[in-house]
Scaffold this motif. Sequence first.
Motif, PDB file in Angstrom:
ATOM      1  N   THR A  54      12.842  22.687  20.434  1.00 18.00           N
ATOM      2  CA  THR A  54      12.692  21.206  20.651  1.00 18.00           C
ATOM      3  C   THR A  54      12.085  20.401  19.638  1.00 18.00           C
ATOM      4  O   THR A  54      12.486  19.244  19.060  1.00 18.00           O
ATOM      5  N   MET A  55      11.101  21.131  18.902  1.00 16.88           N
ATOM      6  CA  MET A  55      10.380  20.476  18.149  1.00 16.88           C
ATOM      7  C   MET A  55      11.442  20.510  16.632  1.00 16.88           C
ATOM      8  O   MET A  55      11.262  19.355  15.853  1.00 16.88           O
ATOM      9  N   TYR A  56      11.965  21.439  16.331  1.00 11.58           N
ATOM     10  CA  TYR A  56      12.898  21.518  15.231  1.00 11.58           C
ATOM     11  C   TYR A  56      13.948  20.394  15.510  1.00 11.58           C
ATOM     12  O   TYR A  56      14.313  19.728  14.423  1.00 11.58           O
ATOM     13  N   GLU A  57      14.548  20.324  16.625  1.00 13.65           N
ATOM     14  CA  GLU A  57      15.594  19.464  16.937  1.00 13.65           C
ATOM     15  C   GLU A  57      14.967  18.076  16.736  1.00 13.65           C
ATOM     16  O   GLU A  57      15.812  17.130  16.123  1.00 13.65           O
ATOM     17  N   LEU A  59      12.525  17.031  14.677  1.00 10.03           N
ATOM     18  CA  LEU A  59      12.040  16.843  13.262  1.00 10.03           C
ATOM     19  C   LEU A  59      13.546  16.376  12.575  1.00 10.03           C
ATOM     20  O   LEU A  59      13.579  15.445  11.731  1.00 10.03           O
ATOM     21  N   GLN A  60      14.985  17.062  13.008  1.00 10.12           N
ATOM     22  CA  GLN A  60      16.012  16.920  12.289  1.00 10.12           C
ATOM     23  C   GLN A  60      16.386  15.403  12.697  1.00 10.12           C
ATOM     24  O   GLN A  60      16.898  14.699  11.922  1.00 10.12           O
ATOM     25  N   ALA A  61      16.158  14.948  14.131  1.00 13.98           N
ATOM     26  CA  ALA A  61      16.648  13.799  14.444  1.00 13.98           C
ATOM     27  C   ALA A  61      15.903  12.658  13.887  1.00 13.98           C
ATOM     28  O   ALA A  61      16.584  11.647  13.436  1.00 13.98           O
ATOM     29  N   ILE A  62      14.686  12.667  13.638  1.00 12.94           N
ATOM     30  CA  ILE A  62      13.923  11.984  13.002  1.00 12.94           C
ATOM     31  C   ILE A  62      14.279  11.787  11.438  1.00 12.94           C
ATOM     32  O   ILE A  62      14.299  10.793  10.935  1.00 12.94           O
ATOM     33  N   PHE A  63      14.405  12.980  10.904  1.00  9.23           N
ATOM     34  CA  PHE A  63      14.956  12.713   9.417  1.00  9.23           C
ATOM     35  C   PHE A  63      16.216  11.958   9.442  1.00  9.23           C
ATOM     36  O   PHE A  63      16.383  11.242   8.285  1.00  9.23           O
ATOM     37  N   GLU A  64      17.063  12.150  10.176  1.00 11.73           N
ATOM     38  CA  GLU A  64      18.384  11.485  10.177  1.00 11.73           C
ATOM     39  C   GLU A  64      18.174  10.035  10.382  1.00 11.73           C
ATOM     40  O   GLU A  64      18.634   9.130   9.989  1.00 11.73           O
ATOM     41  N   LYS A  79      12.583   5.404  18.892  1.00 14.31           N
ATOM     42  CA  LYS A  79      13.109   6.621  18.741  1.00 14.31           C
ATOM     43  C   LYS A  79      12.443   7.781  18.268  1.00 14.31           C
ATOM     44  O   LYS A  79      12.403   8.724  18.905  1.00 14.31           O
ATOM     45  N   ILE A  80      11.819   7.481  17.273  1.00 15.91           N
ATOM     46  CA  ILE A  80      10.929   8.415  16.603  1.00 15.91           C
ATOM     47  C   ILE A  80       9.816   8.870  17.574  1.00 15.91           C
ATOM     48  O   ILE A  80       9.264   9.971  17.778  1.00 15.91           O
ATOM     49  N   SER A  81       9.099   7.916  18.310  1.00 12.36           N
ATOM     50  CA  SER A  81       8.036   8.140  19.102  1.00 12.36           C
ATOM     51  C   SER A  81       8.452   9.041  20.258  1.00 12.36           C
ATOM     52  O   SER A  81       7.903   9.960  20.595  1.00 12.36           O
ATOM     53  N   GLY A  87       8.601  16.806  22.008  1.00 13.35           N
ATOM     54  CA  GLY A  87       8.040  18.117  21.388  1.00 13.35           C
ATOM     55  C   GLY A  87       6.600  18.166  21.828  1.00 13.35           C
ATOM     56  O   GLY A  87       6.234  19.466  22.125  1.00 13.35           O
ATOM     57  N   ILE A  88       5.737  17.232  21.702  1.00 15.10           N
ATOM     58  CA  ILE A  88       4.522  17.408  22.184  1.00 15.10           C
ATOM     59  C   ILE A  88       4.363  17.830  23.451  1.00 15.10           C
ATOM     60  O   ILE A  88       3.584  18.806  23.894  1.00 15.10           O
ATOM     61  N   LYS A  89       5.044  17.285  24.235  1.00 19.22           N
ATOM     62  CA  LYS A  89       4.952  17.573  25.754  1.00 19.22           C
ATOM     63  C   LYS A  89       5.311  19.014  26.170  1.00 19.22           C
ATOM     64  O   LYS A  89       4.813  19.684  26.909  1.00 19.22           O
ATOM     65  N   GLU A  90       6.304  19.402  25.315  1.00 14.72           N
ATOM     66  CA  GLU A  90       7.096  20.839  25.786  1.00 14.72           C
ATOM     67  C   GLU A  90       6.056  21.880  25.091  1.00 14.72           C
ATOM     68  O   GLU A  90       5.620  22.631  25.767  1.00 14.72           O
ATOM     69  N   ALA A  91       5.208  21.419  23.944  1.00 16.66           N
ATOM     70  CA  ALA A  91       4.189  22.412  23.450  1.00 16.66           C
ATOM     71  C   ALA A  91       3.010  22.540  24.261  1.00 16.66           C
ATOM     72  O   ALA A  91       2.357  23.488  24.434  1.00 16.66           O
ATOM     73  N   GLU A  92       2.833  21.188  25.110  1.00 13.26           N
ATOM     74  CA  GLU A  92       1.573  21.205  25.934  1.00 13.26           C
ATOM     75  C   GLU A  92       1.803  21.687  27.414  1.00 13.26           C
ATOM     76  O   GLU A  92       1.262  22.094  28.149  1.00 13.26           O
ATOM     77  N   GLY A  93       3.152  22.309  27.821  1.00 13.26           N
ATOM     78  CA  GLY A  93       3.758  22.812  28.807  1.00 13.26           C
ATOM     79  C   GLY A  93       3.755  21.788  29.969  1.00 13.26           C
ATOM     80  O   GLY A  93       3.686  22.077  31.004  1.00 13.26           O
ATOM     81  N   LYS A  94       4.058  20.513  29.715  1.00 15.20           N
ATOM     82  CA  LYS A  94       4.156  19.349  30.467  1.00 15.20           C
ATOM     83  C   LYS A  94       5.712  19.099  30.771  1.00 15.20           C
ATOM     84  O   LYS A  94       6.422  19.320  30.087  1.00 15.20           O
TER      85      LYS A  94
END
Length: 94
Positions: A54-57, A59-64, A79-81, A87-94
Amino acid sequence: MIKHTKGPWNICGEHGSQHLLIVADEGIGIASIRCWVPYDEEKANAKLIAAAPTMYEGLQAIFELANDNKSNPHELLAKISQLAEAGIKEAEGK
């Protein structure tokens, strides 16, 4: 673009087992985590690894988005936010 096993990735394991697995939806093993740290820390480490697709995807979208000169700056930041928050929510398990 890198090749990796598609997400989402999930955590399997029992509380206090000191051994957690990260698996893809198809049951494909991604990583085995064996820790000798407190379980809460081990689980947080596993969540961070499982959130990698999720974080990788994001970052790709943010770059684009950042290279899209047609976007309204305010819409771009919104959109960037949203992507970063996902990504942050998934990493925190939310």
